[in-house]
Scaffold this motif. Structure first.
Motif, PDB file in Angstrom:
ATOM      1  N   ILE A  28      33.704   3.426 -21.498  1.00  0.00           N
ATOM      2  CA  ILE A  28      32.750   4.494 -21.223  1.00  0.00           C
ATOM      3  C   ILE A  28      31.564   4.300 -22.157  1.00  0.00           C
ATOM      4  O   ILE A  28      31.705   4.359 -23.380  1.00  0.00           O
ATOM      5  N   GLU A  29      30.412   4.044 -21.564  1.00  0.00           N
ATOM      6  CA  GLU A  29      29.242   3.713 -22.376  1.00  0.00           C
ATOM      7  C   GLU A  29      28.149   4.758 -22.196  1.00  0.00           C
ATOM      8  O   GLU A  29      28.031   5.365 -21.130  1.00  0.00           O
ATOM      9  N   PRO A  30      27.346   4.954 -23.224  1.00  0.00           N
ATOM     10  CA  PRO A  30      26.194   5.839 -23.074  1.00  0.00           C
ATOM     11  C   PRO A  30      25.160   5.170 -22.167  1.00  0.00           C
ATOM     12  O   PRO A  30      25.268   3.966 -21.890  1.00  0.00           O
ATOM     13  N   PRO A  31      24.183   5.913 -21.708  1.00  0.00           N
ATOM     14  CA  PRO A  31      23.205   5.329 -20.779  1.00  0.00           C
ATOM     15  C   PRO A  31      22.559   4.049 -21.314  1.00  0.00           C
ATOM     16  O   PRO A  31      22.224   3.154 -20.536  1.00  0.00           O
TER      17      PRO A  31
ATOM     18  N   PHE B 177      28.860  -9.067 -27.305  1.00  0.00           N
ATOM     19  CA  PHE B 177      29.516  -8.121 -26.407  1.00  0.00           C
ATOM     20  C   PHE B 177      30.548  -8.832 -25.545  1.00  0.00           C
ATOM     21  O   PHE B 177      31.682  -8.364 -25.381  1.00  0.00           O
ATOM     22  N   ALA B 178      30.151  -9.985 -24.999  1.00  0.00           N
ATOM     23  CA  ALA B 178      31.036 -10.698 -24.073  1.00  0.00           C
ATOM     24  C   ALA B 178      32.334 -11.121 -24.752  1.00  0.00           C
ATOM     25  O   ALA B 178      33.387 -11.160 -24.131  1.00  0.00           O
TER      26      ALA B 178
ATOM     27  N   LYS C 297      36.371  -2.559 -17.308  1.00  0.00           N
ATOM     28  CA  LYS C 297      35.399  -1.931 -16.415  1.00  0.00           C
ATOM     29  C   LYS C 297      34.400  -1.172 -17.284  1.00  0.00           C
ATOM     30  O   LYS C 297      34.717  -0.803 -18.418  1.00  0.00           O
ATOM     31  N   SER C 298      33.222  -0.943 -16.748  1.00  0.00           N
ATOM     32  CA  SER C 298      32.235  -0.158 -17.493  1.00  0.00           C
ATOM     33  C   SER C 298      31.717   0.975 -16.622  1.00  0.00           C
ATOM     34  O   SER C 298      31.327   0.767 -15.477  1.00  0.00           O
TER      35      SER C 298
ATOM     36  N   GLY D 216      24.099   1.912 -23.185  1.00  0.00           N
ATOM     37  CA  GLY D 216      25.139   0.902 -23.339  1.00  0.00           C
ATOM     38  C   GLY D 216      25.627   0.781 -24.772  1.00  0.00           C
ATOM     39  O   GLY D 216      25.003   1.257 -25.728  1.00  0.00           O
ATOM     40  N   ASP D 217      26.780   0.144 -24.913  1.00  0.00           N
ATOM     41  CA  ASP D 217      27.341  -0.208 -26.222  1.00  0.00           C
ATOM     42  C   ASP D 217      26.279  -1.015 -26.973  1.00  0.00           C
ATOM     43  O   ASP D 217      25.698  -1.967 -26.422  1.00  0.00           O
TER      44      ASP D 217
END
Lengths: 621, 137
Positions: A36-39, A59-60, A67-68, A41-42
């Motif tokens: 769950i990411e903020p608008p 990140f990868a 899933k995001s 993103g992480d």
């Protein structure tokens, strides 16, 4: 994904390393990990200068097979969606700051009503609460505070951090361990995991030596073992070599190999205890010896003897090694036209085939988000009994879905005629509600009934018995009856009653009859719920009329003297009329009914069906 | 419920119903009160309700469990009818318990039919509540 955790759903509200690493370990084991990411993103999506296809390399390397979904957890909608996700998840992992964890409702306490079996894991620097909770917690800081830096590096040099992020990685692993322990237990709850604790835990034997024997942890030159000599790194002609001679037999083989059988007779060197006592002499002999050959030549000589030695290789050499290849530890994942190379899952399970998926694009799986309340809302609007029943429970329990439903259905209000039915215990309210409903149903109307009974102030439980007196009308296709417990709410109704009524209104029932608990003088909250209020009085109210004057009497749109077939009913009606005559303002009618026989109920129903539902202050029946 | 203690059945809605024709509900009321005292919100239907009616109430009241009180000897038929009705309504996940005058030899077949617990008049109330709490956990 296949794997032992197949079917387990984990929500990860993580950023950077600890939370995402925890999530990735679980994903590698087969869990469905929804990040769950903020608008925006992480932040890890922006941290590395390198790209693999569309992905940031940092990140990868920490978010494959996930899933995001993008949720703005600062918004009501975002939190409602989180709760919908939590309702079907097994666990939630987060490594946000304690204040953010609390504010965004990422704790078990905040989510248990959405899912009592949810396991919530908070990876924080110093714990979710406590005097240190709000201190900044970076890997560096925790290594500094736990003695790890102080014991790392050459003596006399500056303290050093471990070359990789020991704290974040350890916290991620510990988080996964705690999470799985709770999953095995089968109960929801909060795991409060502090990185400071995690690092102290890993000082195990060093801490034990200090706590029990007063031995201080200290840096040793060349990473030497405190008790075993020689056990350290030695410089060779072309690099560094770890040599670890932990038994006298290996020492014997080593001495013979290097042509120093005399050392076997040397009292300073002969035994492990002697070598520990004479560390400096041993090293004075060995340091120049190792410097005289290359690492490879030393390995060629020592390995066949079983003497433990290893060249100090670079990470690059390790990743390219035969061993890493043999163990399939460097993997390749196709993602968006590029190939992500990464370190694979170290947990190998016999007979299982390890699979990996690409890291997700930001919000890639938003379309899979469960709709917030919409399935129930649709059912409510279609007046499906099961959906209404479930929706009322959600609202009554104050769940996120219930809150979302209330918001969603607010636009559909305004159809129902909401009638409050109140009065003292024993007035025959339930029987009258049933009789009234029967009349209204007979005219082709649909009817919902909300019957509120008191909760026990001792146990919190309730005996909801209004149905006992509602009889056969309960089986009618066009009636929906719901019993509610007051749950400690004062005022004659429950705290959720007004929202339950709103829901039944949205379901387009023609009438919503709200029966309060047996009401006394001050239980008048029904006035804010029902525009039309009937106050039911039993015969023989007598002086109680006086008592009611200042309370529910003032909210009545009509009085109903029920049990009119009993003695004293007529007198009660007269007394009410007399009392009303003293009152200025709108006229309030007084009806007489005998709900058990149906006497007078039709007249009451007709009055309620009239547009204004305002009669004259006359004895109507 | 702020002032109240959280009993083992706190927050659970449980339907106590009497199917069939027997005319005594003292036992059902004792059970209903015991469940209330354990924190449950108990919906009681009163006497002589049909299985169809009980299923309807269970669904509308969105209960976590149904308790059938049967003294008439028709427990096999009535229990099965309620179970079938719940399943037909897509609510086969609501556990059904049976109490009353149940001969020991009938217990196994009731459980086999899908009843989650059988309680007789010699079952201690505390044991019944523990069992309910365990199933409804």
């Amino acid at each position: 994904m296949s794997g032992p955790l197949s079917g387990i759903v984990v929500l990860e509200v993580g950023h950077m390393l600890a939370g995402p690493y925890c999530g990735m370990l679980l994903a590698d084991l087969g869990a469905e990990v929804i990040k769950i990411e903020p608008p925006e993103g992480d932040i890890a999506r922006r941290v590395s200068p390198h790209k693999i296809g569309a992905h940031n390399a940092y990140f990868a390397s920490l978010n494959r097979s996930k899933k995001s979904v993008v949720l703005d957890l600062a918004s009501d909608d975002g939190r409602a969606r989180l709760r919908s996700l939590a309702a079907r998840a097994h666990a939630l992992v987060t490594n946000l700051r304690p204040a953010a964890i609390s504010k965004l409702g990422l704790t078990y306490d905040a989510l248990k009503d959405a899912n009592p079996n949810l396991v919530c894991v908070a990876l924080t620097g110093y714990g979710l609460e406590g005097s240190h909770a709000d201190r900044p917690a970076y890997d560096y800081v925790i290594q500094a505070l736990t003695g790890v830096m102080a014991i790392t590096g050459e003596p006399g040099g500056p303290p050093a951090k471990t070359g990789y992020s020991a704290v974040d990685n350890s916290a991620g692993m510990m988080g996964a361990l705690g999470l799985l322990a709770k999953i095995v237990e089968g109960k929801g709850g909060q795991i409060d995991l502090s990185m400071h604790d995690v690092m102290l835990s890993q000082l195990n034997y060093l801490a034990g030596a200090w706590l029990n024997a007063g031995e201080r942890a200290q840096r040793m030159p060349r990473s030497a073992h405190p008790y075993i000599v020689p056990a350290q790194v030695f410089e060779t002609s072309d690099g560094w070599l770890v040599v670890f001679i932990s038994h006298d037999e290996f020492w014997r083989r080593f001495c013979l190999e290097v042509g120093r059988s005399d050392w076997l007779q040397d009292a300073r060197f002969a035994t492990m205890a002697a070598r520990r006592e004479n560390r400096e002499a041993v090293l004075a002999a060995l340091v120049p010896l190792f410097k005289g050959g290359s690492s490879a030549s030393w390995m060629a000589r020592l390995a066949p003897l079983g003497v433990v030695a290893a060249p100090v290789e670079t990470m690059e050499q390790a990743l390219g090694s035969d061993l890493a290849r043999e163990r399939d530890m460097v993997i390749a994942i196709e993602c968006g036209g590029a190939t992500l190379r990464a370190v694979g899952n170290p947990i190998r399970i016999a007979g299982a085939t390890q699979g990996y998926g690409p890291p997700p694009a930001l919000g890639e799986h938003n379309a899979e988000l469960p709709p917030v309340g919409s399935s129930l809302a649709g059912g409510v609007l279609a007046r499906e009994r099961r959906a209404i029943a479930r929706a009322i429970s959600e609202i009554e329990n104050g769940s996120a879905e219930g809150e979302a439903l209330s918001r969603q259905l607010a636009a559909h209000r305004g159809h129902a005629r909401v009638i409050g039915i109140t009065g003292p215990p024993g007035a025959g309210k339930s029987t009258l509600v049933a009789a009234l409903a029967k009349e209204l149903l007979a005219d082709g109307s649909s009817v919902a009934v909300v019957a509120v009974d008191p909760s026990s102030p001792v146990s919190g439980g309730a005996l909801l018995g209004d149905r006992i007196r509602m009889g056969e009308v309960q089986g009618h296709d066009e009636i929906f009856i719901r019993s509610l417990a007051s749950r400690g709410h004062p005022g004659g109704v429950s705290g959720a009653t007004h929202r339950v009524v709103a829901l039944l209104d949205a379901a387009r029932f023609d009438y919503v009859l709200v029966e309060t608990v047996g009401a006394g003088q001050s239980e008048v909250e029904i006035a804010s719920i029902a525009p039309t209020r009937l106050v039911i009085c039993p015969p023989g109210l007598g002086d109680d009329v006086q008592a009611l004057k200042a309370g529910i009497l003032e909210i009545a749109d009509a009085f109903v003297v029920n049990k009119a077939d009993l003695a004293g009913a007529e007198r009660t009606a007269r007394e009410l009329l007399a009392m009303l005559a003293l009152k200025k303002g709108a006229a309030v009618p007084v009806f007489s009914t005998a709900a058990t026989t149906g006497q007078g109920v039709a007249e009451l129903a007709r009055w309620l069906q009239a547009p204004a539902a305002r009669g004259s202050a006359a004895l109507a029946a | 419920m702020s002032a109240a203690a959280a009993g083992p059945l706190a927050g659970k809605r449980i339907l106590i119903a009497k199917p069939g024709l027997d005319g005594h509900d003292a036992g059902a009321k004792v059970i209903a009160l015991a469940l209330r005292d354990a924190g449950a919100e108990v919906i009681y239907t009163g006497l002589r309700k049909s299985p169809e009616f009980i299923v309807r109430v269970a669904l509308d009241e969105d209960v976590a469990a149904v308790g059938l009180s049967i003294l008439s000897g028709s427990h096999q038929e009535l229990s099965r009818e309620v179970l079938a009705g719940l399943r037909a309504a897509g609510a086969g996940d609501i556990p059904v318990f049976v109490g009353g005058t149940i001969p020991p030899q009938d217990r196994a077949s009731l459980l086999e039919a899908g009843v989650r617990g059988v309680f007789t008049n010699d079952t201690p109330l505390a044991q019944m509540i523990d069992e309910l709490a365990r199933v409804l956990q």
